[in-house]
Design a protein around this motif. Structure first.
Motif, PDB file in Angstrom:
ATOM      1  N   HIS A   9       8.623 -98.750  -9.575  1.00 50.60           N
ATOM      2  CA  HIS A   9       9.401 -99.970  -9.337  1.00 50.60           C
ATOM      3  C   HIS A   9      10.875 -99.698  -9.080  1.00 50.60           C
ATOM      4  O   HIS A   9      11.618-100.596  -8.753  1.00 50.60           O
ATOM      5  CB  HIS A   9       9.260-100.917 -10.527  1.00 50.60           C
ATOM      6  N   ASN A  10      11.291 -98.449  -9.242  1.00 51.23           N
ATOM      7  CA  ASN A  10      12.711 -98.156  -9.066  1.00 51.23           C
ATOM      8  C   ASN A  10      13.006 -97.473  -7.736  1.00 51.23           C
ATOM      9  O   ASN A  10      13.942 -96.718  -7.616  1.00 51.23           O
ATOM     10  CB  ASN A  10      13.226 -97.304 -10.218  1.00 51.23           C
ATOM     11  N   SER A  11      12.199 -97.731  -6.715  1.00 51.70           N
ATOM     12  CA  SER A  11      12.488 -97.181  -5.390  1.00 51.70           C
ATOM     13  C   SER A  11      12.324 -98.278  -4.345  1.00 51.70           C
ATOM     14  O   SER A  11      11.658 -99.274  -4.574  1.00 51.70           O
ATOM     15  CB  SER A  11      11.567 -95.998  -5.071  1.00 51.70           C
ATOM     16  N   TRP A  12      12.950 -98.073  -3.208  1.00 51.31           N
ATOM     17  CA  TRP A  12      12.848 -99.038  -2.131  1.00 51.31           C
ATOM     18  C   TRP A  12      13.070 -98.322  -0.809  1.00 51.31           C
ATOM     19  O   TRP A  12      13.506 -97.181  -0.759  1.00 51.31           O
ATOM     20  CB  TRP A  12      13.844-100.181  -2.316  1.00 51.31           C
ATOM     21  N   GLU A  13      12.774 -99.030   0.272  1.00 51.64           N
ATOM     22  CA  GLU A  13      12.947 -98.485   1.605  1.00 51.64           C
ATOM     23  C   GLU A  13      14.290 -98.941   2.148  1.00 51.64           C
ATOM     24  O   GLU A  13      14.584-100.131   2.173  1.00 51.64           O
ATOM     25  CB  GLU A  13      11.810 -98.956   2.506  1.00 51.64           C
ATOM     26  N   LEU A  14      15.086 -97.994   2.571  1.00 51.38           N
ATOM     27  CA  LEU A  14      16.421 -98.270   3.090  1.00 51.38           C
ATOM     28  C   LEU A  14      16.418 -98.034   4.596  1.00 51.38           C
ATOM     29  O   LEU A  14      16.020 -96.974   5.062  1.00 51.38           O
ATOM     30  CB  LEU A  14      17.442 -97.348   2.416  1.00 51.38           C
ATOM     31  N   SER A  15      16.835 -99.019   5.357  1.00 47.38           N
ATOM     32  CA  SER A  15      16.939 -98.890   6.810  1.00 47.38           C
ATOM     33  C   SER A  15      18.369 -98.504   7.165  1.00 47.38           C
ATOM     34  O   SER A  15      19.319 -99.130   6.714  1.00 47.38           O
ATOM     35  CB  SER A  15      16.594-100.212   7.498  1.00 47.38           C
ATOM     36  N   VAL A  16      18.493 -97.446   7.976  1.00 44.06           N
ATOM     37  CA  VAL A  16      19.804 -96.941   8.364  1.00 44.06           C
ATOM     38  C   VAL A  16      19.845 -96.862   9.884  1.00 44.06           C
ATOM     39  O   VAL A  16      18.924 -96.361  10.512  1.00 44.06           O
ATOM     40  CB  VAL A  16      20.063 -95.540   7.772  1.00 44.06           C
ATOM     41  N   GLN A  17      20.919 -97.367  10.477  1.00 43.08           N
ATOM     42  CA  GLN A  17      21.113 -97.266  11.918  1.00 43.08           C
ATOM     43  C   GLN A  17      22.339 -96.398  12.178  1.00 43.08           C
ATOM     44  O   GLN A  17      23.410 -96.649  11.629  1.00 43.08           O
ATOM     45  CB  GLN A  17      21.319 -98.631  12.553  1.00 43.08           C
ATOM     46  N   GLY A  26      21.500 -95.942  19.841  1.00 41.43           N
ATOM     47  CA  GLY A  26      21.564 -95.517  18.450  1.00 41.43           C
ATOM     48  C   GLY A  26      20.201 -95.112  17.928  1.00 41.43           C
ATOM     49  O   GLY A  26      19.178 -95.298  18.587  1.00 41.43           O
ATOM     50  N   MET A  27      20.183 -94.542  16.732  1.00 45.28           N
ATOM     51  CA  MET A  27      18.947 -94.117  16.090  1.00 45.28           C
ATOM     52  C   MET A  27      18.738 -94.945  14.837  1.00 45.28           C
ATOM     53  O   MET A  27      19.696 -95.240  14.116  1.00 45.28           O
ATOM     54  CB  MET A  27      19.034 -92.635  15.719  1.00 45.28           C
ATOM     55  N   LYS A  28      17.487 -95.317  14.573  1.00 43.92           N
ATOM     56  CA  LYS A  28      17.157 -96.078  13.369  1.00 43.92           C
ATOM     57  C   LYS A  28      16.193 -95.263  12.525  1.00 43.92           C
ATOM     58  O   LYS A  28      15.244 -94.676  13.052  1.00 43.92           O
ATOM     59  CB  LYS A  28      16.528 -97.413  13.736  1.00 43.92           C
ATOM     60  N   PHE A  29      16.453 -95.228  11.230  1.00 42.67           N
ATOM     61  CA  PHE A  29      15.635 -94.470  10.298  1.00 42.67           C
ATOM     62  C   PHE A  29      15.322 -95.322   9.084  1.00 42.67           C
ATOM     63  O   PHE A  29      16.101 -96.184   8.700  1.00 42.67           O
ATOM     64  CB  PHE A  29      16.379 -93.211   9.822  1.00 42.67           C
ATOM     65  N   LYS A  30      14.179 -95.054   8.479  1.00 46.26           N
ATOM     66  CA  LYS A  30      13.816 -95.671   7.213  1.00 46.26           C
ATOM     67  C   LYS A  30      13.640 -94.566   6.189  1.00 46.26           C
ATOM     68  O   LYS A  30      12.913 -93.613   6.423  1.00 46.26           O
ATOM     69  CB  LYS A  30      12.530 -96.480   7.338  1.00 46.26           C
ATOM     70  N   LEU A  31      14.364 -94.681   5.077  1.00 43.70           N
ATOM     71  CA  LEU A  31      14.338 -93.672   4.025  1.00 43.70           C
ATOM     72  C   LEU A  31      13.833 -94.305   2.738  1.00 43.70           C
ATOM     73  O   LEU A  31      14.222 -95.418   2.394  1.00 43.70           O
ATOM     74  CB  LEU A  31      15.741 -93.112   3.785  1.00 43.70           C
ATOM     75  N   LEU A  46      19.439 -88.241   5.170  1.00 47.62           N
ATOM     76  CA  LEU A  46      19.688 -88.781   6.506  1.00 47.62           C
ATOM     77  C   LEU A  46      19.871 -87.655   7.528  1.00 47.62           C
ATOM     78  O   LEU A  46      19.307 -87.697   8.619  1.00 47.62           O
ATOM     79  CB  LEU A  46      20.908 -89.696   6.492  1.00 47.62           C
ATOM     80  N   VAL A  47      20.619 -86.625   7.178  1.00 46.55           N
ATOM     81  CA  VAL A  47      20.821 -85.487   8.075  1.00 46.55           C
ATOM     82  C   VAL A  47      19.492 -84.796   8.358  1.00 46.55           C
ATOM     83  O   VAL A  47      19.214 -84.404   9.497  1.00 46.55           O
ATOM     84  CB  VAL A  47      21.856 -84.499   7.484  1.00 46.55           C
ATOM     85  N   GLU A  48      18.643 -84.653   7.343  1.00 53.13           N
ATOM     86  CA  GLU A  48      17.328 -84.041   7.545  1.00 53.13           C
ATOM     87  C   GLU A  48      16.482 -84.873   8.511  1.00 53.13           C
ATOM     88  O   GLU A  48      15.821 -84.333   9.396  1.00 53.13           O
ATOM     89  CB  GLU A  48      16.609 -83.873   6.212  1.00 53.13           C
ATOM     90  N   LYS A  49      16.496 -86.207   8.353  1.00 55.03           N
ATOM     91  CA  LYS A  49      15.747 -87.088   9.250  1.00 55.03           C
ATOM     92  C   LYS A  49      16.269 -86.991  10.679  1.00 55.03           C
ATOM     93  O   LYS A  49      15.494 -86.947  11.627  1.00 55.03           O
ATOM     94  CB  LYS A  49      15.829 -88.546   8.782  1.00 55.03           C
ATOM     95  N   GLU A  52      15.101 -83.714  12.220  1.00 56.54           N
ATOM     96  CA  GLU A  52      13.688 -83.806  12.609  1.00 56.54           C
ATOM     97  C   GLU A  52      13.540 -84.599  13.897  1.00 56.54           C
ATOM     98  O   GLU A  52      12.796 -84.213  14.796  1.00 56.54           O
ATOM     99  CB  GLU A  52      12.873 -84.470  11.502  1.00 56.54           C
ATOM    100  N   TYR A  53      14.259 -85.712  13.989  1.00 55.62           N
ATOM    101  CA  TYR A  53      14.189 -86.566  15.173  1.00 55.62           C
ATOM    102  C   TYR A  53      14.668 -85.828  16.418  1.00 55.62           C
ATOM    103  O   TYR A  53      14.018 -85.850  17.458  1.00 55.62           O
ATOM    104  CB  TYR A  53      15.015 -87.830  14.945  1.00 55.62           C
ATOM    105  N   LEU A  54      15.808 -85.159  16.308  1.00 59.61           N
ATOM    106  CA  LEU A  54      16.365 -84.444  17.457  1.00 59.61           C
ATOM    107  C   LEU A  54      15.472 -83.286  17.865  1.00 59.61           C
ATOM    108  O   LEU A  54      15.296 -83.025  19.055  1.00 59.61           O
ATOM    109  CB  LEU A  54      17.778 -83.959  17.147  1.00 59.61           C
ATOM    110  N   GLN A  55      14.907 -82.579  16.899  1.00 59.09           N
ATOM    111  CA  GLN A  55      14.009 -81.476  17.211  1.00 59.09           C
ATOM    112  C   GLN A  55      12.779 -81.971  17.942  1.00 59.09           C
ATOM    113  O   GLN A  55      12.358 -81.396  18.929  1.00 59.09           O
ATOM    114  CB  GLN A  55      13.592 -80.776  15.917  1.00 59.09           C
ATOM    115  N   SER A  56      12.181 -83.070  17.455  1.00 61.38           N
ATOM    116  CA  SER A  56      10.981 -83.595  18.104  1.00 61.38           C
ATOM    117  C   SER A  56      11.314 -84.168  19.481  1.00 61.38           C
ATOM    118  O   SER A  56      10.533 -84.028  20.415  1.00 61.38           O
ATOM    119  CB  SER A  56      10.300 -84.643  17.232  1.00 61.38           C
ATOM    120  N   SER A  57      12.474 -84.777  19.645  1.00 60.80           N
ATOM    121  CA  SER A  57      12.881 -85.299  20.950  1.00 60.80           C
ATOM    122  C   SER A  57      13.088 -84.170  21.933  1.00 60.80           C
ATOM    123  O   SER A  57      12.694 -84.263  23.093  1.00 60.80           O
ATOM    124  CB  SER A  57      14.175 -86.094  20.827  1.00 60.80           C
TER     125      SER A  57
END
Length: 68
Positions: A9-17, A26-31, A46-49, A52-57
């Motif tokens: 119960h002490n975690s949530w999904e954070l959306s970052v643009q 821009g890039m959108k991520f959910k952490l 965020l840097v890790e995400k 990963e995104y840039l490598q896959s792109s």
């Protein structure tokens, strides 16, 4: 999508643009974050995400590529 029981119960999904400076899209991520995560830890996730995104792109655009 994970349930609350899986994360607790002490975690949530954070959306970052992340916006680009010169009109690029821009890039959108959910952490998934917990209440005890500090700002430095969030920035690291965020840097890790982004990496990963840039490598896959890059791999999607280059057929002969060995990205790990």
């Amino acid at each position: 999508m994970a349930t609350a029981a899986e994360y607790g119960h002490n975690s949530w999904e954070l959306s970052v643009q992340v916006d680009q400076r010169e009109g690029d899209e821009g890039m959108k991520f959910k952490l998934r974050v917990k209440g005890d995560l500090h700002v430095g830890g969030l920035m690291l996730k965020l840097v890790e995400k982004i990496s990963e995104y840039l490598q896959s792109s890059f791999c999607d655009k280059k057929c002969i590529c060995s990205c790990y």
